[in-house]
Motif scaffolding. Structure first.
Motif, PDB file in Angstrom:
ATOM      1  N   MET A  95       0.760  -1.438   0.178  1.00  0.00           N
ATOM      2  CA  MET A  95       0.223  -0.171   0.312  1.00  0.00           C
ATOM      3  C   MET A  95       1.075   1.231   0.096  1.00  0.00           C
ATOM      4  O   MET A  95       0.506   2.366  -1.080  1.00  0.00           O
ATOM      5  CB  MET A  95      -1.033   0.076   1.459  1.00  0.00           C
ATOM      6  N   PHE A  96       2.206   1.339   0.852  1.00  0.00           N
ATOM      7  CA  PHE A  96       2.703   2.174   1.022  1.00  0.00           C
ATOM      8  C   PHE A  96       3.141   2.801   0.196  1.00  0.00           C
ATOM      9  O   PHE A  96       3.712   3.939  -0.702  1.00  0.00           O
ATOM     10  CB  PHE A  96       4.144   2.020   2.276  1.00  0.00           C
ATOM     11  N   ARG A  97       4.272   1.352  -0.966  1.00  0.00           N
ATOM     12  CA  ARG A  97       4.470   1.988  -1.859  1.00  0.00           C
ATOM     13  C   ARG A  97       3.998   1.843  -3.047  1.00  0.00           C
ATOM     14  O   ARG A  97       3.720   2.964  -4.219  1.00  0.00           O
ATOM     15  CB  ARG A  97       4.824  -0.043  -2.303  1.00  0.00           C
ATOM     16  N   PHE A  98       2.842   1.548  -3.077  1.00  0.00           N
ATOM     17  CA  PHE A  98       1.901   2.297  -3.874  1.00  0.00           C
ATOM     18  C   PHE A  98       1.775   3.892  -4.218  1.00  0.00           C
ATOM     19  O   PHE A  98       1.148   4.390  -4.755  1.00  0.00           O
ATOM     20  CB  PHE A  98       0.268   1.377  -4.571  1.00  0.00           C
ATOM     21  N   ALA A  99       1.223   3.680  -3.184  1.00  0.00           N
ATOM     22  CA  ALA A  99       0.954   5.112  -2.412  1.00  0.00           C
ATOM     23  C   ALA A  99       1.944   6.118  -2.984  1.00  0.00           C
ATOM     24  O   ALA A  99       2.223   7.757  -3.715  1.00  0.00           O
ATOM     25  CB  ALA A  99       0.757   5.501  -1.177  1.00  0.00           C
ATOM     26  N   LEU A 100       3.415   6.015  -2.831  1.00  0.00           N
ATOM     27  CA  LEU A 100       4.380   6.467  -3.382  1.00  0.00           C
ATOM     28  C   LEU A 100       5.202   6.720  -4.604  1.00  0.00           C
ATOM     29  O   LEU A 100       5.342   7.463  -5.466  1.00  0.00           O
ATOM     30  CB  LEU A 100       5.720   5.518  -2.808  1.00  0.00           C
ATOM     31  N   THR A 101       4.405   5.328  -5.564  1.00  0.00           N
ATOM     32  CA  THR A 101       4.521   4.907  -6.833  1.00  0.00           C
ATOM     33  C   THR A 101       3.613   6.242  -7.648  1.00  0.00           C
ATOM     34  O   THR A 101       3.806   6.988  -8.386  1.00  0.00           O
ATOM     35  CB  THR A 101       3.705   3.972  -7.354  1.00  0.00           C
ATOM     36  N   ARG A 102       2.146   6.257  -6.694  1.00  0.00           N
ATOM     37  CA  ARG A 102       1.073   6.892  -7.692  1.00  0.00           C
ATOM     38  C   ARG A 102       2.065   8.852  -7.595  1.00  0.00           C
ATOM     39  O   ARG A 102       1.511   9.613  -8.221  1.00  0.00           O
ATOM     40  CB  ARG A 102       0.176   7.426  -6.679  1.00  0.00           C
ATOM     41  N   ILE A 103       1.927   8.842  -6.365  1.00  0.00           N
ATOM     42  CA  ILE A 103       2.607  10.175  -5.896  1.00  0.00           C
ATOM     43  C   ILE A 103       3.774  10.596  -7.275  1.00  0.00           C
ATOM     44  O   ILE A 103       3.805  11.696  -7.759  1.00  0.00           O
ATOM     45  CB  ILE A 103       3.602  10.579  -4.533  1.00  0.00           C
ATOM     46  N   GLY A 104       4.593   9.916  -6.592  1.00  0.00           N
ATOM     47  CA  GLY A 104       6.000   9.863  -7.746  1.00  0.00           C
ATOM     48  C   GLY A 104       5.395  10.496  -9.193  1.00  0.00           C
ATOM     49  O   GLY A 104       6.476  11.005  -9.930  1.00  0.00           O
ATOM     50  N   MET A 105       4.416   9.823  -9.833  1.00  0.00           N
ATOM     51  CA  MET A 105       4.207   9.628 -11.036  1.00  0.00           C
ATOM     52  C   MET A 105       3.154  11.430 -11.162  1.00  0.00           C
ATOM     53  O   MET A 105       3.174  12.105 -12.492  1.00  0.00           O
ATOM     54  CB  MET A 105       2.922   8.482 -11.288  1.00  0.00           C
ATOM     55  N   ALA A 106       2.566  11.934 -10.320  1.00  0.00           N
ATOM     56  CA  ALA A 106       1.375  12.852 -10.310  1.00  0.00           C
ATOM     57  C   ALA A 106       2.832  14.049 -10.247  1.00  0.00           C
ATOM     58  O   ALA A 106       2.707  15.135 -10.756  1.00  0.00           O
ATOM     59  CB  ALA A 106       1.251  12.594  -9.063  1.00  0.00           C
ATOM     60  N   LEU A 107       4.754  13.583  -9.656  1.00  0.00           N
ATOM     61  CA  LEU A 107       4.970  15.137  -9.203  1.00  0.00           C
ATOM     62  C   LEU A 107       5.589  15.638 -11.357  1.00  0.00           C
ATOM     63  O   LEU A 107       5.119  16.831 -11.263  1.00  0.00           O
ATOM     64  CB  LEU A 107       6.736  14.664  -8.461  1.00  0.00           C
ATOM     65  N   PRO A 108       6.413  14.855 -12.049  1.00  0.00           N
ATOM     66  CA  PRO A 108       6.010  15.301 -13.383  1.00  0.00           C
ATOM     67  C   PRO A 108       5.314  16.244 -14.117  1.00  0.00           C
ATOM     68  O   PRO A 108       5.862  16.995 -15.118  1.00  0.00           O
ATOM     69  CB  PRO A 108       7.255  14.437 -13.917  1.00  0.00           C
ATOM     70  N   THR A 109       4.134  15.352 -13.886  1.00  0.00           N
ATOM     71  CA  THR A 109       2.799  15.696 -14.606  1.00  0.00           C
ATOM     72  C   THR A 109       2.297  17.558 -13.570  1.00  0.00           C
ATOM     73  O   THR A 109       2.177  18.521 -15.178  1.00  0.00           O
ATOM     74  CB  THR A 109       1.488  15.402 -13.929  1.00  0.00           C
ATOM     75  N   LEU A 110       2.689  17.653 -12.259  1.00  0.00           N
ATOM     76  CA  LEU A 110       2.758  18.779 -12.450  1.00  0.00           C
ATOM     77  C   LEU A 110       3.980  20.077 -12.782  1.00  0.00           C
ATOM     78  O   LEU A 110       3.675  21.414 -12.160  1.00  0.00           O
ATOM     79  CB  LEU A 110       2.864  19.180 -10.618  1.00  0.00           C
ATOM     80  N   LEU A 111       4.804  19.449 -12.655  1.00  0.00           N
ATOM     81  CA  LEU A 111       6.135  20.646 -13.306  1.00  0.00           C
ATOM     82  C   LEU A 111       5.691  20.287 -15.448  1.00  0.00           C
ATOM     83  O   LEU A 111       5.709  21.599 -14.768  1.00  0.00           O
ATOM     84  CB  LEU A 111       7.432  19.502 -13.104  1.00  0.00           C
ATOM     85  N   ILE A 112       5.195  19.564 -15.798  1.00  0.00           N
ATOM     86  CA  ILE A 112       5.243  19.888 -17.288  1.00  0.00           C
ATOM     87  C   ILE A 112       3.293  21.099 -16.535  1.00  0.00           C
ATOM     88  O   ILE A 112       3.792  21.617 -17.643  1.00  0.00           O
ATOM     89  CB  ILE A 112       4.833  19.074 -17.982  1.00  0.00           C
ATOM     90  N   VAL A 113       2.603  20.376 -15.910  1.00  0.00           N
ATOM     91  CA  VAL A 113       1.725  21.454 -15.849  1.00  0.00           C
ATOM     92  C   VAL A 113       2.116  22.946 -15.780  1.00  0.00           C
ATOM     93  O   VAL A 113       1.815  23.996 -16.564  1.00  0.00           O
ATOM     94  CB  VAL A 113       0.574  21.507 -14.979  1.00  0.00           C
ATOM     95  N   ALA A 114       3.115  23.022 -14.667  1.00  0.00           N
ATOM     96  CA  ALA A 114       3.386  24.756 -14.285  1.00  0.00           C
ATOM     97  C   ALA A 114       4.145  25.227 -15.840  1.00  0.00           C
ATOM     98  O   ALA A 114       4.449  26.353 -16.202  1.00  0.00           O
ATOM     99  CB  ALA A 114       4.473  25.078 -13.650  1.00  0.00           C
ATOM    100  N   VAL A 115       5.084  24.498 -16.492  1.00  0.00           N
ATOM    101  CA  VAL A 115       6.058  24.528 -17.457  1.00  0.00           C
ATOM    102  C   VAL A 115       5.099  25.274 -18.374  1.00  0.00           C
ATOM    103  O   VAL A 115       5.198  26.293 -18.996  1.00  0.00           O
ATOM    104  CB  VAL A 115       6.713  23.015 -18.475  1.00  0.00           C
ATOM    105  N   SER A 116       3.999  24.671 -19.168  1.00  0.00           N
ATOM    106  CA  SER A 116       2.658  25.240 -19.684  1.00  0.00           C
ATOM    107  C   SER A 116       2.333  25.898 -19.517  1.00  0.00           C
ATOM    108  O   SER A 116       1.878  26.848 -20.186  1.00  0.00           O
ATOM    109  CB  SER A 116       1.132  23.579 -19.965  1.00  0.00           C
ATOM    110  N   VAL A 117       2.167  26.759 -18.243  1.00  0.00           N
ATOM    111  CA  VAL A 117       0.725  27.684 -18.291  1.00  0.00           C
ATOM    112  C   VAL A 117       2.402  28.724 -17.746  1.00  0.00           C
ATOM    113  O   VAL A 117       1.636  29.710 -18.607  1.00  0.00           O
ATOM    114  CB  VAL A 117       0.463  27.570 -15.979  1.00  0.00           C
ATOM    115  N   PHE A 118       3.710  28.416 -18.177  1.00  0.00           N
ATOM    116  CA  PHE A 118       4.668  29.787 -18.131  1.00  0.00           C
ATOM    117  C   PHE A 118       4.698  29.699 -19.500  1.00  0.00           C
ATOM    118  O   PHE A 118       4.720  30.747 -19.697  1.00  0.00           O
ATOM    119  CB  PHE A 118       5.719  28.819 -17.804  1.00  0.00           C
TER     120      PHE A 118
END
Lengths: 314, 290
Positions: A1-24
C-alpha cells in the motif's frame, strides 16, 4: 500500500512540473514585454525595471521559469493588475465559494446516482432501467448554463421561492447563504447525476456478466448479497475515477454556472481576468485549477485500494 | 426434431436480423442530428428574415404566425438567428474537430511509431495537457489568442488534441507489432509509407467514434464560451451568445432563453444517442449498456 502510494505520488510530480511549464509558456506566448503585461498600462518605468529584475527577464528562459516557479512554490503568484491584490489569497477566497458548490453537488449526485445506476443495471431492460437511463441521458444533454437559467426562471421568477441574483456567504448569514446556493447546487447535481448514473450502470453491467457473479448466484446467495457484496465493490472503480474527473472538470467549467447565478467564484474570477487582460490572475487561476485537478485525481487514485485491493498488487 | 426446430428458429432470427430496424437510440439520435444539419445547411444559405436586421418596432414580440419563435430585444427574428447560429456552431465544431484530429493523429502516429524516449517525452507533455480540464485550457488559450471565431477554433482544437493523440498512439502501439506491419517492412517499404499506408487506415475506426463524441463536446464548449462572452462576438448569432443575451429579458421574454437552450440540448441529446448506438454497434458486449 505504502509503495503504491509512493509510486502514484512520484508519477504526479512530473505532471505537476509539466503543467507549470505549460502555464508559464502559455503566458509567455503573448507578444510584448512580460513585465509590461504583468503590471498593465499604468506601470511606471521604476516598477517595470523592478519587476524585470524580479522575474529575471535578462536571463535565459529556463532560468526565468526557475525564478517564477520558485515564487509559485513560496505562494507568490504575483499581484492582480485590476485589483492590486495578491493573486493567491484572491484565488483561495474565490475557490472556497466554488468548492462548496461543486463538492456538495457532486456528493449528492453520487449518493443518488450510484445506487440508481446499480439498480438500473440489475434490472437491465426493465421499464425502470429504461426510465432511469433515458432520464440520465436527457439530464446530461442539458447544458448547465441552460438548466440553471430554467431553474432560475421557474423557482426564482415564477414561483419566487429562491433569490435570483447575488451571493451571500454562509459564514455571514447561514440561512440567506444557503438559499443563494440551492439553485447552483441543484443545477450541477441534476447534470452530474446523469453522467454518474450512466457510468455506474455501465460498469455494474460489465461486472454482472463475469463468471464469479454466476458462481455467487449458483451458491444460492440472495440477489441483494450478490449485487451489493460481490458486484458493487468491483463495479465502483470506474465510477469512482469518473467522480474525480467530474470534480476536476467542474472546477474548470463552473464559470458558466457562476455567470448564470452571478456567484463570485473561481470560474468567474478567471473569465473576468481574461476580459480585463489581468495576466497574473489568469496565470494563477490556470495553475491553481490544473494543480487541484491533478491532486484530486491523485487522491482518488490513492483511495482506490480501499475497494479494489488488486490495484496495490499491480 | 430439436435440431430441426433450432435450425428453423435460427434461420428466422437471421431473417429478423436482416430486416431489423435501427436501434431506437440510433433512430432518434440520427433524426435529431439530421434536423440540426438541415437547419445549419439551410441557415448558411437562407433564413426567413435577415438574422442581423434590427426592427425596433417589433422588439420582444412573442412567438406568432409571422415570427414563429418570436423576436429579440432588437426586433430580430429568433428563428432566423437560431438557423444562422446553427450554421456557425456546426461550422466551428467541424473545423475544430478536424484540427484536433489532424494534429492529434500526427502526434499520436509519430509518438507511437517512434517509441522509446521520443514517445515518452511527447506523451509526458500530452498527459500533462490532459491534466487541464478541456475548457480551462481553452480559456487560457483564448486569453492568448483573443476571443473570436478563429480563436475558439484554435483554442478548442489544441485543447482536444491530447485526447486524439492518446487514442491514436494506443492504436499504433498495438498495430505495429502485428504481422502485416512486419510484412510491409520485409517488402522493403519505408517507415513513412508503412505508417501512412498500413497503420493510419486502421486508426480510422477508433477516430470515428472519438470524433463523433468530440463533436458534441466541442459544440457544448463553443456554446459555453459564447455564453461567457468569449466566443463569436455579437451581433453574429450563436446559440451560446443568444442565450447569454436573453438573461436580462428572461422574465418578460422567456422564449429568448428557451429556444437556443432547447437547440443545444436536442443536439447534444442526438449526439449522445448516436454515440451510444455507435458504441453498441462496435462493441456488442456493451449492447444495451447505454
Amino acid at each position: 500500500m505504502f509503495r503504491f502510494a509512493l509510486t502514484r505520488i512520484g508519477m504526479a510530480l512530473p505532471t505537476l512540473l509539466i503543467v507549470a511549464v505549460s502555464v508559464f509558456v502559455l503566458i509567455r506566448l503573448i507578444p510584448g514585454d512580460p513585465a509590461q503585461l504583468m503590471l498593465g498600462d499604468l506601470a511606471t518605468p521604476a516598477s517595470l525595471a523592478d519587476l524585470r529584475g524580479r522575474l529575471g527577464l535578462d536571463q535565459s528562459l529556463p532560468v526565468q521559469f526557475g525564478i517564477w516557479f520558485g515564487h509559485v512554490l513560496h505562494g507568490d503568484f504575483g499581484q492582480s493588475i485590476s485589483s492590486q491584490q495578491a493573486v493567491l489569497p484572491l484565488i483561495l477566497q474565490r475557490f472556497a465559494v466554488s468548492a462548496q458548490i461543486v463538492l456538495v453537488a457532486v456528493l449528492l449526485a453520487s449518493l443518488f446516482a450510484v445506487p440508481a445506476g446499480v439498480i438500473a443495471a440489475w434490472k437491465q431492460d426493465s421499464s425502470l432501467d429504461i426510465g432511469l437511463v433515458s432520464a440520465a441521458t436527457l439530464l446530461l444533454s442539458i447544458p448547465t448554463f441552460w438548466l440553471g437559467l430554467l431553474l432560475l426562471l421557474f423557482f426564482g421568477l415564477k414561483l419566487g421561492w429562491l433569490p435570483v441574483v447575488g451571493y451571500v456567504s454562509i459564514a455571514e448569514n447561514a440561512k440567506a447563504g444557503l438559499l443563494y446556493l440551492i439553485m447552483p447546487i441543484l443545477t450541477l447535481f441534476l447534470h452530474e447525476m446523469g453522467v454518474i448514473l450512466r457510468m455506474a450502470r455501465a460498469s455494474t453491467l460489465e461486472v454482472l456478466r463475469l463468471d464469479y457473479i454466476t458462481h455467487a448466484r449458483a451458491k444460492g446467495l440472495s440477489e441483494s448479497a450478490v449485487l451489493w457484496r460481490h458486484a458493487f465493490k468491483n463495479a465502483f472503480g470506474p465510477t469512482w475515477t469518473l467522480i474525480g474527473l467530474v470534480l476536476g472538470n467542474l472546477l474548470g467549467g463552473i464559470a458558466v454556472v457562476e455567470t448564470v447565478f452571478t456567484i463570485p467564484g473561481l470560474g468567474r474570477l478567471l473569465v473576468d481576468a481574461i476580459f480585463a487582460r489581468d495576466y497574473p490572475v489568469i496565470q494563477g487561476c490556470m495553475l491553481f485549477v490544473a494543480f487541484t485537478y491533478v491532486l484530486v485525481n491523485l487522491v482518488i487514485d490513492l483511495c482506490y485500494p480501499v475497494f479494489d485491493p488488486r490495484v496495490t498488487a499491480q | 426434431m430439436s435440431g430441426d426446430g433450432t435450425m428453423t428458429r435460427s434461420s428466422t432470427m437471421s431473417g429478423e436480423r436482416r430486416l431489423k430496424l435501427p436501434a431506437p437510440n440510433a433512430l432518434v439520435g440520427g433524426t435529431l442530428i439530421a434536423i440540426l444539419l438541415a437547419a445549419a445547411g439551410t441557415g448558411a444559405l437562407w433564413t426567413p428574415y435577415d438574422p442581423l436586421k434590427l426592427s425596433f418596432r417589433e422588439k420582444l414580440v412573442a412567438p406568432n404566425a409571422l415570427h414563429w419563435l418570436g423576436t429579440d430585444e432588437f426586433g430580430r427574428d429568433v428563428l432566423s438567428r437560431l438557423m444562422a447560429g446553427a450554421a456557425t456552431s456546426v461550422w466551428i465544431s467541424i473545423l475544430t474537430v478536424t484540427l484536433a484530429v489532424v494534429m492529434g493523429t500526427t502526434i499520436g502516429l509519430f509518438s507511437g511509431y517512434m517509441r522509446g524516449w521520443t514517445d515518452r517525452v511527447i506523451m509526458a507533455f500530452n498527459d500533462a495537457l490532459l491534466a487541464f480540464p478541456g475548457i480551462l485550457l481553452a480559456l487560457g488559450l483564448l486569453a492568448v489568442l483573443g476571443a473570436n471565431k478563429y480563436g475558439i477554433i484554435v483554442a478548442l482544437g489544441i485543447a482536444y488534441t491530447p485526447s486524439v493523440a492518446r487514442v491514436v498512439r494506443g492504436t499504433v502501439l498495438s498495430l505495429r507489432e502485428r504481422e502485416f506491419i512486419a510484412a510491409s517492412r520485409v517488402m522493403g517499404n519505408g517507415e513513412g509509407f508503412t505508417m501512412l499506408r498500413h497503420i493510419l487506415p486502421n486508426c480510422i475506426a477508433p477516430l470515428t467514434v472519438l470524433a463523433t463524441s468530440m463533436f458534441g463536446y466541442v459544440l457544448l464548449a463553443e456554446s459555453a464560451l459564447s455564453f461567457l462572452g468569449l466566443g463569436v462576438p455579437p451581433p453574429a448569432p450563436t446559440w451560446g451568445n443568444m442565450l447569454a443575451g436573453s438573461r436580462p429579458y428572461i422574465d418578460q421574454a422567456a422564449w429568448l432563453g428557451i429556444f437556443p437552450g432547447l437547440c443545444i440540448s436536442l443536439t447534444l441529446l442526438g449526439i449522445n444517442l448516436l454515440g451510444d448506438a455507435l458504441r453498441d454497434k462496435l462493441d456488442p458486449r456493451m449492447r444495451g449498456s447505454r
